[in-house]
Design a protein around this motif. Structure first.
Motif, short mmCIF file in Angstrom:
data_model
loop_
_atom_site.label_atom_id
_atom_site.label_comp_id
_atom_site.label_asym_id
_atom_site.label_seq_id
_atom_site.Cartn_x
_atom_site.Cartn_y
_atom_site.Cartn_z
N VAL A 1 0.83 -1.20 0.00
CA VAL A 1 0.00 0.00 0.00
C VAL A 1 0.87 1.25 0.00
N ASN A 2 1.89 1.23 0.85
CA ASN A 2 2.80 2.37 0.90
C ASN A 2 3.45 2.61 -0.44
N PHE A 3 3.84 1.51 -1.04
CA PHE A 3 4.51 1.59 -2.34
C PHE A 3 3.63 2.33 -3.34
N PHE A 4 2.36 1.99 -3.37
CA PHE A 4 1.47 2.65 -4.32
C PHE A 4 1.09 4.05 -3.88
N GLU A 5 0.91 4.22 -2.56
CA GLU A 5 0.54 5.56 -2.10
C GLU A 5 1.63 6.56 -2.42
N ASN A 6 2.87 6.09 -2.40
CA ASN A 6 3.97 6.99 -2.72
C ASN A 6 4.31 6.98 -4.20
N LYS A 7 3.40 6.56 -5.02
CA LYS A 7 3.54 6.58 -6.49
C LYS A 7 4.80 5.87 -6.94
N LEU A 8 5.04 4.72 -6.35
CA LEU A 8 6.21 3.89 -6.67
C LEU A 8 7.54 4.61 -6.40
N TYR A 9 7.51 5.63 -5.59
CA TYR A 9 8.72 6.38 -5.20
C TYR A 9 9.46 7.00 -6.37
N ILE A 10 8.73 7.22 -7.48
CA ILE A 10 9.43 7.75 -8.66
C ILE A 10 9.93 9.17 -8.42
N ASP A 11 9.11 9.97 -7.75
CA ASP A 11 9.53 11.34 -7.45
C ASP A 11 10.82 11.36 -6.66
N GLU A 12 10.89 10.46 -5.67
CA GLU A 12 12.07 10.45 -4.81
C GLU A 12 13.31 10.03 -5.61
N ILE A 13 13.11 9.03 -6.47
CA ILE A 13 14.25 8.56 -7.27
C ILE A 13 14.75 9.68 -8.19
N TYR A 14 13.81 10.36 -8.85
CA TYR A 14 14.20 11.45 -9.74
C TYR A 14 14.92 12.55 -8.97
N ASN A 15 14.35 12.86 -7.83
CA ASN A 15 14.94 13.91 -7.02
C ASN A 15 16.39 13.58 -6.71
N PHE A 16 16.60 12.30 -6.36
CA PHE A 16 17.94 11.89 -5.99
C PHE A 16 18.86 11.91 -7.20
N ILE A 17 18.39 11.35 -8.33
CA ILE A 17 19.28 11.19 -9.49
C ILE A 17 19.54 12.53 -10.18
N PHE A 18 18.47 13.30 -10.43
CA PHE A 18 18.66 14.48 -11.27
C PHE A 18 18.85 15.76 -10.48
N VAL A 19 17.92 16.05 -9.57
CA VAL A 19 17.95 17.36 -8.93
C VAL A 19 19.18 17.50 -8.04
N LYS A 20 19.35 16.52 -7.12
CA LYS A 20 20.48 16.61 -6.19
C LYS A 20 21.80 16.64 -6.94
N THR A 21 21.91 15.76 -7.95
CA THR A 21 23.17 15.69 -8.69
C THR A 21 23.47 17.01 -9.38
N SER A 22 22.43 17.63 -9.96
CA SER A 22 22.67 18.89 -10.66
C SER A 22 23.24 19.94 -9.73
N PHE A 23 22.61 20.06 -8.56
CA PHE A 23 23.10 21.08 -7.63
C PHE A 23 24.50 20.74 -7.14
N TYR A 24 24.73 19.44 -6.93
CA TYR A 24 26.04 19.00 -6.47
C TYR A 24 27.08 19.34 -7.53
N LEU A 25 26.76 19.03 -8.79
CA LEU A 25 27.69 19.33 -9.89
C LEU A 25 27.93 20.83 -9.97
N GLY A 26 26.86 21.60 -9.88
CA GLY A 26 26.99 23.05 -9.95
C GLY A 26 27.96 23.57 -8.91
N LYS A 27 27.75 23.13 -7.66
CA LYS A 27 28.65 23.58 -6.57
C LYS A 27 30.08 23.16 -6.86
N GLY A 28 30.21 21.90 -7.31
CA GLY A 28 31.54 21.36 -7.56
C GLY A 28 32.26 22.14 -8.64
N PHE A 29 31.59 22.35 -9.77
CA PHE A 29 32.21 23.08 -10.87
C PHE A 29 32.65 24.47 -10.43
#
Lengths: 641, 493
Positions: free
Chosen positions: A555-583
């Motif tokens: 139920v949790n799995f479905f209520e959280n929409k298969l956690y896709i938002d969280e995965i995207y946030n981790f892969i794309f958003v966080k990485t972008s900001f991390y890369l930006g700071k690093g560069f």
């Protein structure tokens, strides 16, 4: 006349923006609705005036002219564009009228009406465009207005975040589309849609290089265009923006995120249907697979949502999946049929939801509603019609269009059609479950809201009920009256000029080669779904709670929409900001600056220090350097001689 | 048709006005008299510069309005001026942006206002000179002279770290230019002429082209700026006064792109082909790398500065794709960036004049305070992210199309820049203008003044006009750019 129906909404936008605060708000809102009504009338008249198989390009001016690249501002006037213009204008008019009532307490309502007008203009521009670049303008334009409208209540942080998310995710899709435009220009030398379709034959064996690999040119173009469509039509992978977009005012959700904008992707593929047919089977399979995944994913997630608008949003997602499935099996006319009928019943559902939210003092959680059926009877009836049409109960609009899709999938030539068929039936079951669940939670269980809210429940004003009624009529009768134009004998005569018609499938359908079991299976799924719902929510209430606890992880799995938002946030958003700071910190500041300008100035400084040691002031130091220097020069002199 | 020596007049006029500005009576606090003379000068220069497009013959690819004067009593070293389709738009852009700057300065009060205005008029004269010089020597002289008023603008009227930034700016650009001087002297030695039209007809052996190309490159790559020579730009922008940033981003950077087309591409085509992969690499890195950096900036001006580097990446991409779409795209992108970045810097200036800070974190919910500005800023943001219908889209689309036709991987990676641009600009807009009004902003501020509105409305109008009808610029450039692509050898990529 046709041009008038496209540009009048733009004038409504300009009217609202320029006269904001100069006239009384109510006057502006009402007159903008009248502009839209007038625009709808124009669209209707130009639809009626259309001659059989008329296909005319109205060139306004030229846009970009650069060497062999040339693009005009022009609109295409034919059955496909004009029927779409009529639908968009019509739904938009109803939503304008509804908004006058819905936004009555908002002090920026004039701006809101202006944005609605601007959106309508971009959407009309998109569907009537005769070349892909102008279509891209409409494409980005609806994305922009969607951004503005989702973030309309700009003081809410969530709304702003959702707006940015919608724009950026759409841009990911646009990225695919713009690459498709480049590839199209390289292959065909033009972006004019009719010219492309004429050149198809001559280009169907060319191969082009892309990212270092050789691809079949048309297949590449279709896949890239499909990426664009995935973004706009919220298909699995790029669907994440649509549920969040529900932060916007409800009329916006009805207009943009149900009836018009999200169907742009489907519409684009329909215009380009001959192109898709020329591409290889792989591209159609991709479309079918993505459509199927979206369909089952969104309808299953919808069962576990509690926000009324999110449920309908996921439902939109899954219905769009059906349309893409139809395209995947080359049943374009049926996809278009479902697009139109979906526009009516989904707009109806959203506006009905808006009416509920309005009467519940802005409560959106269905768990805090209940027992509303006798409090707001008109809304109840319209919601009932909308839901039944969505589920596909016989003789309502959704029944005709959705069942046609399922039958065409069954008849289709794809080698994975059997999986698609089974999933589409399961999806019907899920659709039934979430629709019934919504109806039960909102209208039938005991009320669970605050007393204050409960005391305040009231039916919406007439100006909001009127559009609901009109849409209800369409949600009931549209399918019944129109289904013979989209499948069967007259299909080719009507649409043959404007989209690809797969005659094999259609003939089989016309003869009636669909087994009775296949024909009736969606109906069984619906009955079974209603049965399950009654079991869970009425007969075995306690057991179902216990069962829910057992399956908490699922139920949790479905209520959280298969956690896709969280995965995207981790892969794309966080990485972008991390890369930006690093560069920034390590490369720009530390590496380039330290080696570059600061490094050079430091070098000059230290060199100066070293050299300055020679200026010691002692005579013998100088004599020594003179002697060393002389010896050096003399030896070089002698060596060269 | 009157046969005016229009270009010498355009160069001299700001200098005459400069004398008036400096000679205006002392004593009044706001330097009203000198402001008036500055407005008169810049607006008449702008109006006069419109003489160029009106009398321009679009079908001729060669230089027009040519004037030559002897210099050093030598036939070979002549001081000559003229414009073709490539340089003419930039002359207009210069006179236009300087006029806007002066209008924007008008209601303000600064220390040593007279000198401030004088610097702008001096800059205007030098800029027109640099864009209309058609001999190498006077080009070099104008190109370098621009550094002087710009150095003063940053070093004297700048922010806290102005001295460091001014030095960095000067060092970077000057080091590049010295190598260009060597190349110019070499060309004179080799051919005995410095006239660009004459040099265009010559051909050089490949190994010489490579060295000369690198010498010119070092100067223009710093100017435009390309990664990794860009680090002077954010610092210079942050410290420069508003109008200084406008000129810096709006016109100065374009000198780099203009130089690339005029010298590297036209004079040294073989070497240009040889270095195209190198340029592509730097451009792609610039677009992606600076976009990521822009995501995490804390200062508004720095963010726009980094985004400028990314936008200039598209320009170099277009230039070295060396087909007509690429060059058209590069020119449109430069003009468009000149307008859009100028507009964004003006907006930040308007905010800075009211709140005296450019830190993003300080703001939030500004649109309840400055509703007009928030709408305008949104329009300029859309231009910056290449929304179709604005000038930014035409530039990005054409340059990317050109790059795609040469190398799909380059176009593919660069197109990611479009997604990133949307992210950082919309996040900036959200943080500054949307949300609940920040505690810091409770003080009462004035809405936009009439001077600011004039500036913004003009810019908005042009950005949309070029977006909807780019032909108004493209038509002028086509024949000149065609000439370049026609003589350009077929590339191997």
């Amino acid at each position: 006349m046709f041009l008038l129906s496209i540009f009048l909404p733009l004038s409504s936008f300009l009217f609202c923006i320029t006269l904001n605060k100069r006239l009384k708000d109510e006057y502006i809102c009402i007159s903008s609705s009248f502009i839209l009504i007038f625009s709808s009338i124009c669209a209707f008249l130009s639809f009626l005036n259309l001659e059989t198989n008329q296909d005319q390009a109205i060139v306004l001016s030229n846009w970009i002219n650069s060497g062999s690249f040339s693009v005009d501002w022009s609109v295409q006037y034919n059955l496909l564009s004009s029927s779409m213009v009529l639908m968009v204008n019509f739904v938009s008019t109803l939503i304008h009228i509804y908004s006058v009532g819905y936004m009555v307490k908002d002090d920026r309502k004039v701006i809101f009406m202006g944005y609605l007008g601007l959106f309508t203009f971009f959407m009309l521009f998109l569907v009537s465009s005769s070349n892909l670049l102008q279509l891209f303008l409409g494409w980005e334009g609806v994305g922009l207005t969607s951004y503005l409208l989702i973030g309309f209540w700009y003081k809410k942080n969530q709304a702003n975040v959702a707006a940015i998310k919608a724009f950026v995710v759409n841009r990911v899709g646009d990225f695919g589309l713009i690459l498709a435009l480049f590839a199209t220009f390289i292959v065909f030398g033009t972006l004019n849609i009719n010219e492309i379709l004429l050149l198809l034959e001559s280009q169907n064996t060319t191969r082009v290089e892309f990212l270092g690999f050789q691809f079949h040119s048309i297949t590449l173009i279709v896949v890239l265009i499909f990426i664009g469509c995935m973004g706009k039509s919220a298909q699995f992978g790029l669907h994440v923006w649509l549920p969040d977009a529900m932060e916007g005012p409800t009329p916006v959700s009805a207009l943009i995120h149900a009836a018009t904008m999200v169907t742009a992707g489907v519409f684009l593929l329909i215009i380009l249907s001959p192109l898709i047919e020329e591409s290889s089977q792989i591209s159609r399979s991709i479309i079918l697979i993505i459509g199927t995944i979206t369909c089952i994913f969104a309808s299953s997630v919808a069962i576990f949502q509690n926000d009324i608008k999110r449920i309908i949003a996921y439902s939109t997602c899954s219905q769009l999946g059906y349309m893409f499935m139809a395209i995947g099996v080359s049943a374009y006319s049926v996809a278009y049929f479902h697009l139109l009928s979906h526009a009516f019943f989904k707009a109806l559902l959203f506006l009905g939801a808006g009416s509920i939210i309005h009467s519940m003092s802005d409560e959106q959680n269905i768990k805090k509603m209940g027992g509303l059926y006798n409090k707001i009877p008109l809304t109840y009836i319209t919601m009932l019609i909308g839901s039944f049409s969505l589920m596909g109960l016989p003789f309502l609009s959704g029944y005709y269009s959705k069942d046609l899709i399922i039958e065409f999938i069954y008849l289709g030539q794809s080698n994975i059609k059997i999986y698609a068929y089974i999933i589409s039936i399961v999806s019907v079951l899920f659709t039934t479950i979430y629709s019934v669940r919504l109806l039960i939670y909102v209208f039938h269980r005991e009320n669970r809201s605050d007393e204050k809210v409960f005391a305040h429940i009231h039916e919406s004003p007439l100006i909001m009920i009127l559009p609901l009624t009109i849409l209800s009529i369409f949600a009931i009768f549209f399918g019944m009256l129109m289904n013979s134009y989209f499948a069967g004998e007259s299909l080719f005569k009507v649409w043959g000029e404007f989209m690809f018609i797969n005659n094999d499938i259609n003939d089989e359908y016309t003869i009636g080669n669909v087994p009775i079991l296949v024909k009736k299976s969606p109906l069984f799924a619906i009955i079974f779904g209603i049965f399950i719902c009654f079991l869970i929510y009425f007969t075995f209430k306690e057991y179902s709670q216990a069962l829910k606890k057992r399956l908490m992880i699922l139920v949790n799995f479905f209520e959280n929409k298969l956690y896709i938002d969280e995965i995207y946030n981790f892969i794309f958003v966080k990485t972008s900001f991390y890369l930006g700071k690093g560069f920034w910190k390590s490369i720009d500041t530390d590496l380039i600056d330290n080696l570059g300008p600061n490094g050079i100035s430091r070098l000059v400084g230290s060199f100066g220090k070293v050299v300055s040691r020679f200026q010691s002031g002692y005579l013998y130091h100088y004599v020594l350097s003179v002697v060393v220097g002389l010896t050096l020069f003399l030896s070089i002199y002698i060596y060269i001689l | 048709m009157l046969n005016l020596p229009i270009l010498p007049i355009l160069i001299a006029l700001p200098l005459v006005g400069l004398a008036f500005v400096l000679l205006s009576p002392e004593g009044d606090d706001f330097a009203k008299e000198s402001k008036k003379s500055a407005i008169w000068t810049s607006s008449s220069t702008f109006l006069l510069s419109l003489y160029l497009p009106i009398n321009f013959d679009k079908s001729i690819p060669h230089f027009q309005f040519v004037n030559t004067f002897s210099w050093f009593n030598s036939d070979n070293l002549r001081f000559s001026l003229g414009v073709d389709g490539l340089s003419m738009p930039f002359v207009i852009l210069s006179t236009f942006l300087i006029l806007l700057c002066i209008i924007f300065i008008y209601p303000q009060n600064k220390k040593n206002m007279k000198m401030y205005l004088a610097s702008f008029l001096l800059l205007e004269s030098f800029l027109i000179g640099a864009f209309s010089a058609i001999d190498l020597f006077s080009f070099y002289v104008f190109f370098e002279s621009i550094l002087i008023p710009m150095y003063l603008l940053i070093g004297f009227w700048g922010g806290e770290r102005r001295i460091y930034s001014a030095y960095k700016f000067f060092l970077y650009t000057f080091l590049g230019s010295v190598l260009m001087l060597v190349a110019i002297i070499f060309l004179y030695q080799e051919f005995g002429t410095i006239s660009i039209p004459k040099l265009l007809d010559t051909t050089l052996p490949f190994y010489l082209q490579v060295w000369l190309w690198l010498a010119f490159f070092s100067s223009f790559a710093v100017k435009i700026p390309m990664w990794p020579f860009h680090t002077w730009l954010p610092d210079a922008h942050v410290e420069a006064p508003t109008e200084g940033s406008v000129i810096l981003a709006g016109i100065l950077l374009k000198l780099g792109g203009y130089g690339f087309i005029r010298f590297n591409l036209s004079l040294l085509p073989d070497a240009s082909i040889f270095f195209t992969p190198f340029i592509y690499f730097l451009s792609v890195v610039a677009i992606i790398y600076t976009s990521f950096i822009a995501l995490v900036q804390e200062d508004m001006k720095k963010l726009i500065a980094y985004s400028s580097v990314a936008h200039m990446g598209f320009v170099t991409l277009g230039i070295f794709s060396a087909n007509i779409q690429g060059l058209h795209g590069a020119v449109i992108q430069m003009i468009s960036h000149g307008l859009i970045s100028a507009a964004l810097f003006f907006c930040i200036g308007s905010i800075y004049n009211r709140f005296h800070t450019k830190q993003i974190a300080y703001f939030g919910g500004l649109n309840s305070k400055l509703p007009k500005l928030s709408i305008l800023f949104l329009i300029f943001t859309l231009g910056s992210i290449g929304f179709p219908g604005t000038s930014g889209f035409v530039g990005e689309f054409l340059t990317l199309l050109a790059a795609y036709s040469k190398n799909t991987i380059v176009a593919f990676i660069s197109a990611f820049g479009v997604i990133l641009a949307a992210s950082y600009m919309l996040i900036l807009y959200k943080k500054v203008f949307l949300g609940i009004t920040n505690e810091n902003l409770k003080t009462k501020v004035n809405d936009l003044s009439i001077f600011e509105l004039i500036v913004y409305v003009k810019l908005t109008f042009l950005i949309l006009l070029i977006g909807i009808k780019p032909d108004i610029i493209l038509d002028f450039t086509t024949s000149s750019l065609d000439r370049i692509t026609k003589f350009y050898p077929i590339s191997i990529f």
